[in-house]
Design a protein around this motif. Structure first.
Motif, PDB file in Angstrom:
ATOM      1  N   UNK A  12       0.976  -1.185  -0.197  1.00 61.57           N
ATOM      2  CA  UNK A  12       0.003   0.145   0.011  1.00 61.57           C
ATOM      3  C   UNK A  12       1.148   1.473   0.186  1.00 61.57           C
ATOM      4  N   UNK A  13       0.709   2.031  -0.896  1.00 65.92           N
ATOM      5  CA  UNK A  13       1.499   3.303  -1.052  1.00 65.92           C
ATOM      6  C   UNK A  13       0.596   4.282  -0.395  1.00 65.92           C
ATOM      7  N   UNK A  14       1.034   5.064   0.644  1.00 69.49           N
ATOM      8  CA  UNK A  14       0.032   5.832   1.717  1.00 69.49           C
ATOM      9  C   UNK A  14       0.234   7.265   1.325  1.00 69.49           C
ATOM     10  N   UNK A  15      -0.785   8.121   1.086  1.00 66.55           N
ATOM     11  CA  UNK A  15      -1.009   9.242   1.186  1.00 66.55           C
ATOM     12  C   UNK A  15      -1.506  10.173   2.124  1.00 66.55           C
ATOM     13  N   UNK A  16      -1.050  10.728   2.988  1.00 65.09           N
ATOM     14  CA  UNK A  16      -1.936  11.333   4.132  1.00 65.09           C
ATOM     15  C   UNK A  16      -2.870  12.353   3.587  1.00 65.09           C
ATOM     16  N   UNK A  17      -4.152  12.161   3.972  1.00 64.50           N
ATOM     17  CA  UNK A  17      -5.285  12.935   3.799  1.00 64.50           C
ATOM     18  C   UNK A  17      -5.569  13.891   4.989  1.00 64.50           C
ATOM     19  N   UNK A  18      -5.523  13.373   6.212  1.00 61.06           N
ATOM     20  CA  UNK A  18      -5.905  14.250   7.135  1.00 61.06           C
ATOM     21  C   UNK A  18      -5.195  13.662   8.614  1.00 61.06           C
ATOM     22  N   UNK A  19      -4.678  14.569   9.426  1.00 58.83           N
ATOM     23  CA  UNK A  19      -4.171  13.888  10.635  1.00 58.83           C
ATOM     24  C   UNK A  19      -4.653  14.807  11.543  1.00 58.83           C
ATOM     25  N   UNK A  20      -4.499  14.187  13.014  1.00 57.93           N
ATOM     26  CA  UNK A  20      -4.979  14.898  14.210  1.00 57.93           C
ATOM     27  C   UNK A  20      -4.012  14.243  15.428  1.00 57.93           C
ATOM     28  N   UNK A  21      -3.482  15.394  16.201  1.00 61.13           N
ATOM     29  CA  UNK A  21      -2.737  15.029  17.498  1.00 61.13           C
ATOM     30  C   UNK A  21      -3.581  15.298  18.273  1.00 61.13           C
ATOM     31  N   UNK A  22      -3.728  14.465  19.517  1.00 63.02           N
ATOM     32  CA  UNK A  22      -4.527  14.677  20.455  1.00 63.02           C
ATOM     33  C   UNK A  22      -3.798  14.661  21.867  1.00 63.02           C
ATOM     34  N   UNK A  23      -4.188  15.468  23.017  1.00 63.26           N
ATOM     35  CA  UNK A  23      -3.389  15.534  24.012  1.00 63.26           C
ATOM     36  C   UNK A  23      -3.505  14.325  24.783  1.00 63.26           C
ATOM     37  N   UNK A  24      -2.408  13.652  25.247  1.00 59.43           N
ATOM     38  CA  UNK A  24      -2.435  12.425  25.949  1.00 59.43           C
ATOM     39  C   UNK A  24      -1.531  12.459  26.779  1.00 59.43           C
ATOM     40  N   UNK A  25      -1.428  11.537  27.820  1.00 53.05           N
ATOM     41  CA  UNK A  25      -0.116  11.443  28.849  1.00 53.05           C
ATOM     42  C   UNK A  25       1.036  10.893  27.970  1.00 53.05           C
ATOM     43  N   UNK A  26       2.358  11.595  28.354  1.00 55.33           N
ATOM     44  CA  UNK A  26       3.338  10.957  27.795  1.00 55.33           C
ATOM     45  C   UNK A  26       3.948   9.903  28.433  1.00 55.33           C
TER      46      UNK A  26
END
Ligand SMILES: Cc1cc2nc3c(=O)[nH]c(=O)nc-3n(C[C@H](O)[C@H](O)[C@H](O)COP(=O)(O)O)c2cc1C
Length: 188
Positions: A112-126
């Motif tokens: 699968x060649x992957x093309x990013x369409x949308x991303x989200x980073x959420x606040x979570x504990x390290x």
């Protein structure tokens, strides 16, 4: 500007996908980063069938060991899933990326060649690096290989991983290891 996260080498994520009839599925896969992003997916998996139907996959960056075991060997509870951009993602993901998948088919394993369409980073504990977590991920890969190939060496390797989980893992890693052994029938 510092990147929020980066795929390097092979990154183990949980891929969530949608079937042709609208059922969500989750399974661990490795995202390969070598200048481009790709994945190799066995054609006998639900993940492959779903991607073939929708051409989309959400890569969830997850550090919950139990979700890796459940999605690799069993089913994850439906209430762990939430729809994002029309596709399933994991509620507990630290970040997710919706990819368009360009499929290069071959009989056993598609690329699968992957093309990013949308991303989200959420606040979570390290989470600090934990050898128990890493060992649990190794054990889960060995469990899927044992199921496919029935080679006893994987059971020995799982035993070695279990020693590390017992020594270094937290409660969640230990619970995940118990589920894995129970599933393989080696919990006696
Ligand atoms: C950490 C990890 C990484 C994995 N990476 C892949 C992968 O890159 N490609 C693949 O086809 N299977 C991979 N697997 C195995 C699949 O997750 C496993 O076969 C799963 O049962 C497929 O589920 P599905 O039929 O619901 O798609 C991996 C398993 C683990 C535990």
């Amino acid at each position: 500007m510092m990147k929020e996260f980066e795929f390097r080498g092979i990154s183990e994520v949980i891929a969530t996908t949608l079937s042709e009839s609208g059922e969500p599925n989750a399974a661990p896969i490795g995202i390969i980063s070598d200048g481009n992003l790709s994945a190799r997916v066995y054609t006998n998996t639900q993940t492959y069938a779903n991607i073939k139907a929708t051409k989309k996959m959400v890569a969830n960056i997850v550090d919950d060991p139990l979700l890796f075991v459940l999605s690799a060997l069993m089913k994850i509870p439906l209430d762990e899933i939430r729809m994002e951009e029309g596709y399933p993602a994991l509620k507990s993901a630290k970040a997710w990326v919706l990819f368009e998948c360009i499929i290069e088919d071959s009989p056993q394993c598609a690329t699968l060649n992957l093309r990013p369409l949308k991303k989200k980073v959420l606040k979570r504990p390290i989470q600090p690096v934990n050898r128990g977590f890493n060992a649990l991920i190794e054990a889960t890969i060995y469990a899927t290989r044992y199921l496919a190939m029935k080679d006893q060496k994987y059971l020995r390797w799982i035993e070695h991983c279990e020693e590390i989980v017992i020594k270094c893992g937290g409660e969640r890693e230990k619970e995940a290891m118990c589920k894995l052994k129970e599933f393989l029938g080696i919990d006696k």
